[in-house]
Design a protein around this motif. Structure first.
Motif, mmCIF file in Angstrom:
data_model
loop_
_atom_site.group_PDB
_atom_site.id
_atom_site.type_symbol
_atom_site.label_atom_id
_atom_site.label_comp_id
_atom_site.label_asym_id
_atom_site.label_seq_id
_atom_site.Cartn_x
_atom_site.Cartn_y
_atom_site.Cartn_z
ATOM 1 N N GLY A 83 -0.025 -0.401 -2.120
ATOM 2 C CA GLY A 83 0.506 -1.694 -2.537
ATOM 3 C C GLY A 83 -0.378 -2.853 -2.131
ATOM 4 N N THR A 84 -1.300 -2.598 -1.195
ATOM 5 C CA THR A 84 -2.183 -3.673 -0.730
ATOM 6 C C THR A 84 -3.513 -3.696 -1.484
ATOM 7 O OG1 THR A 84 -3.025 -2.212 1.009
ATOM 8 C CG2 THR A 84 -1.178 -3.651 1.578
ATOM 9 N N GLU A 85 -3.688 -2.751 -2.422
ATOM 10 C CA GLU A 85 -4.926 -2.706 -3.177
ATOM 11 C C GLU A 85 -5.059 -3.938 -4.082
ATOM 12 O OE1 GLU A 85 -3.454 1.463 -2.399
ATOM 13 O OE2 GLU A 85 -2.607 -0.414 -3.135
ATOM 14 N N GLU A 86 -6.290 -4.285 -4.405
ATOM 15 C CA GLU A 86 -6.536 -5.458 -5.249
ATOM 16 C C GLU A 86 -5.827 -5.308 -6.596
ATOM 17 O OE1 GLU A 86 -10.305 -7.938 -7.190
ATOM 18 O OE2 GLU A 86 -10.664 -6.261 -5.807
ATOM 19 N N GLY A 87 -5.133 -6.357 -7.009
ATOM 20 C CA GLY A 87 -4.456 -6.337 -8.295
ATOM 21 C C GLY A 87 -3.093 -5.675 -8.289
ATOM 22 N N CYS A 88 -2.640 -5.215 -7.126
ATOM 23 C CA CYS A 88 -1.367 -4.482 -7.041
ATOM 24 C C CYS A 88 -0.240 -5.325 -6.436
ATOM 25 C CB CYS A 88 -1.552 -3.207 -6.230
ATOM 26 S SG CYS A 88 -2.522 -1.939 -7.076
ATOM 27 N N GLU A 89 -0.328 -6.638 -6.599
ATOM 28 C CA GLU A 89 0.675 -7.509 -5.993
ATOM 29 C C GLU A 89 2.085 -7.228 -6.509
ATOM 30 O OE1 GLU A 89 -3.309 -9.301 -5.675
ATOM 31 O OE2 GLU A 89 -2.153 -8.535 -7.377
ATOM 32 N N ALA A 90 2.216 -6.990 -7.813
ATOM 33 C CA ALA A 90 3.550 -6.715 -8.370
ATOM 34 C C ALA A 90 4.096 -5.397 -7.847
ATOM 35 C CB ALA A 90 3.495 -6.702 -9.900
ATOM 36 N N ILE A 91 3.228 -4.406 -7.722
ATOM 37 C CA ILE A 91 3.654 -3.120 -7.158
ATOM 38 C C ILE A 91 4.074 -3.303 -5.713
ATOM 39 C CG2 ILE A 91 2.870 -0.799 -6.486
ATOM 40 C CD1 ILE A 91 1.128 -0.781 -8.993
ATOM 41 N N ASN A 92 3.330 -4.108 -4.965
ATOM 42 C CA ASN A 92 3.677 -4.360 -3.574
ATOM 43 C C ASN A 92 5.029 -5.061 -3.455
ATOM 44 O OD1 ASN A 92 2.861 -4.307 -0.706
ATOM 45 N ND2 ASN A 92 2.889 -6.532 -0.912
ATOM 46 N N PHE A 93 5.312 -5.996 -4.369
ATOM 47 C CA PHE A 93 6.605 -6.681 -4.383
ATOM 48 C C PHE A 93 7.735 -5.677 -4.619
ATOM 49 C CE2 PHE A 93 9.945 -9.012 -6.788
ATOM 50 C CZ PHE A 93 10.316 -9.901 -5.795
ATOM 51 N N LEU A 94 7.539 -4.778 -5.581
ATOM 52 C CA LEU A 94 8.526 -3.732 -5.849
ATOM 53 C C LEU A 94 8.758 -2.870 -4.612
ATOM 54 C CD1 LEU A 94 10.259 -1.812 -7.630
ATOM 55 C CD2 LEU A 94 8.111 -0.735 -8.340
ATOM 56 N N LEU A 109 23.157 6.741 6.686
ATOM 57 C CA LEU A 109 22.686 7.827 5.834
ATOM 58 C C LEU A 109 22.863 9.182 6.500
ATOM 59 C CD1 LEU A 109 19.450 6.104 4.481
ATOM 60 C CD2 LEU A 109 21.624 6.420 3.281
ATOM 61 N N GLY A 110 23.963 9.354 7.195
ATOM 62 C CA GLY A 110 24.208 10.632 7.852
ATOM 63 C C GLY A 110 23.240 10.852 8.993
ATOM 64 N N LYS A 111 22.547 11.985 8.969
ATOM 65 C CA LYS A 111 21.623 12.327 10.063
ATOM 66 C C LYS A 111 20.286 11.587 9.936
ATOM 67 C CE LYS A 111 19.819 16.416 7.679
ATOM 68 N NZ LYS A 111 19.585 17.857 7.765
ATOM 69 N N TYR A 112 20.116 10.819 8.854
ATOM 70 C CA TYR A 112 18.834 10.164 8.621
ATOM 71 C C TYR A 112 18.852 8.710 9.073
ATOM 72 C CZ TYR A 112 17.952 14.083 5.470
ATOM 73 O OH TYR A 112 17.788 15.316 4.932
ATOM 74 N N TYR A 113 17.720 8.263 9.593
ATOM 75 C CA TYR A 113 17.471 6.837 9.790
ATOM 76 C C TYR A 113 16.021 6.619 9.360
ATOM 77 C CZ TYR A 113 17.559 2.133 11.637
ATOM 78 O OH TYR A 113 17.535 0.751 11.740
ATOM 79 N N VAL A 114 15.845 6.004 8.205
ATOM 80 C CA VAL A 114 14.511 5.907 7.616
ATOM 81 C C VAL A 114 13.725 4.793 8.293
ATOM 82 C CG1 VAL A 114 13.211 5.559 5.492
ATOM 83 C CG2 VAL A 114 15.427 6.736 5.422
ATOM 84 N N LYS A 115 12.562 5.137 8.835
ATOM 85 C CA LYS A 115 11.735 4.163 9.540
ATOM 86 C C LYS A 115 10.429 3.854 8.809
ATOM 87 C CE LYS A 115 12.149 6.642 13.336
ATOM 88 N NZ LYS A 115 12.040 7.143 14.721
ATOM 89 N N GLU A 116 10.026 4.721 7.892
ATOM 90 C CA GLU A 116 8.781 4.502 7.167
ATOM 91 C C GLU A 116 8.831 5.270 5.853
ATOM 92 O OE1 GLU A 116 5.595 6.004 9.527
ATOM 93 O OE2 GLU A 116 6.396 8.034 9.608
ATOM 94 N N ARG A 117 7.859 5.011 5.007
ATOM 95 C CA ARG A 117 7.775 5.736 3.743
ATOM 96 C C ARG A 117 6.336 6.167 3.511
ATOM 97 N NH1 ARG A 117 4.936 2.317 0.640
ATOM 98 N NH2 ARG A 117 5.396 0.080 0.840
ATOM 99 N N SER A 118 6.178 7.075 2.575
ATOM 100 C CA SER A 118 4.833 7.453 2.163
ATOM 101 C C SER A 118 4.283 6.389 1.229
ATOM 102 C CB SER A 118 4.870 8.807 1.440
ATOM 103 O OG SER A 118 5.547 8.656 0.201
ATOM 104 N N LYS A 119 3.046 6.533 0.830
ATOM 105 C CA LYS A 119 2.529 5.695 -0.242
ATOM 106 C C LYS A 119 3.347 5.973 -1.503
ATOM 107 C CE LYS A 119 -2.281 5.053 1.166
ATOM 108 N NZ LYS A 119 -3.691 5.226 0.730
ATOM 109 N N ALA A 120 3.268 5.055 -2.450
ATOM 110 C CA ALA A 120 3.972 5.237 -3.717
ATOM 111 C C ALA A 120 3.111 6.076 -4.649
ATOM 112 C CB ALA A 120 4.248 3.879 -4.352
ATOM 113 N N MET A 121 3.741 6.974 -5.374
ATOM 114 C CA MET A 121 3.030 7.797 -6.341
ATOM 115 C C MET A 121 3.227 7.217 -7.738
ATOM 116 S SD MET A 121 3.361 11.880 -7.150
ATOM 117 C CE MET A 121 4.883 11.725 -8.091
#
Length: 205
Positions: A83-94, A109-121
């Motif tokens: 999302g930080t790549e050049e030209g990817c501002e709209a993707i980063n906003f999403l 979320l039950g047993k889950y507590y989400v602290k991070e995510r992978s890159k977007a595919m």
């Protein structure tokens, strides 16, 4: 009231009153008109450019065939985006909005507590009957717990174009068909509770 504050309140309300209950009750949910047409178009144009410029590579299989591309099993072409790549501002906003939505789900979320995510595919099915056979995103407990998909397909007609995401909720007597329509955001559990497939697409998806 500042726009940012309104957005925060709206995202928090959507997370707590809709996303969390749906995930617990049926294992998936989706939100339509998530970004609106103007911002959604910005994301779409960036993805179209990636596709046009040949930046996408054949999707790979996980599991025993890890790292192998088999077009009859998985026909998408993909690129991982931070999302930080050049030209990817709209993707980063999403991605920022999705991050906030999941963050507001917090400890509910039950047993889950989400602290991070992978890159977007970023993924494109080029048509010609390409799809993705039934699979589970995280069959082996690799840490992924929620899959989020944002669709960019304008004027999509599933009767003509196919490309439906079909979910087979574990222990349920029904399947759930999700049409990949423009500006729709889908959430579902990534583990064995939600085997799913992408049915053959006959237009670029």
């Amino acid at each position: 009231m500042p726009l940012g504050h309104i957005m925060r309140l709206d995202l928090e309300r959507i997370a707590l009153e809709y996303v969390v209950p749906c995930l617990h009750d049926i294992g998936f949910c989706y939100l339509d008109n998530f970004l609106g047409e103007v911002v959604g178009d910005c994301v779409l144009e960036r993805v179209k450019r990636m596709h046009h410029d040949g930046e996408l590579a054949d999707g790979q299989l996980a599991g025993p065939s890890r790292g192998v591309a088999k077009r009859h099993l998985r026909g998408d072409q993909i690129k991982w985006i931070g999302g930080t790549e050049e030209g990817c501002e709209a993707i980063n906003f999403l991605l920022t909005l999705i991050d906030r939505l999941v963050m507001y789900c917090g400890s509910r979320l039950g047993k889950y507590y989400v602290k991070e995510r992978s890159k977007a595919m970023v993924a494109c099915y080029p048509g010609n009957g390409t799809g993705y056979v039934r699979h589970v995103d995280n069959p082996n407990g690799d840490g992924r717990c929620i899959t989020c998909i944002y669709y960019l397909n304008k004027n999509w007609d599933s009767k003509l174009h196919g490309g439906i995401l079909r979910i087979f909720p574990e222990g349920k007597s029904y399947v759930a068909d999700v049409e990949p329509i423009f500006d729709r955001l889908l959430f579902f559990w990534s583990d064995r509770r939600n085997p799913h497939e992408v049915q053959p697409s006959y237009a670029t998806r």
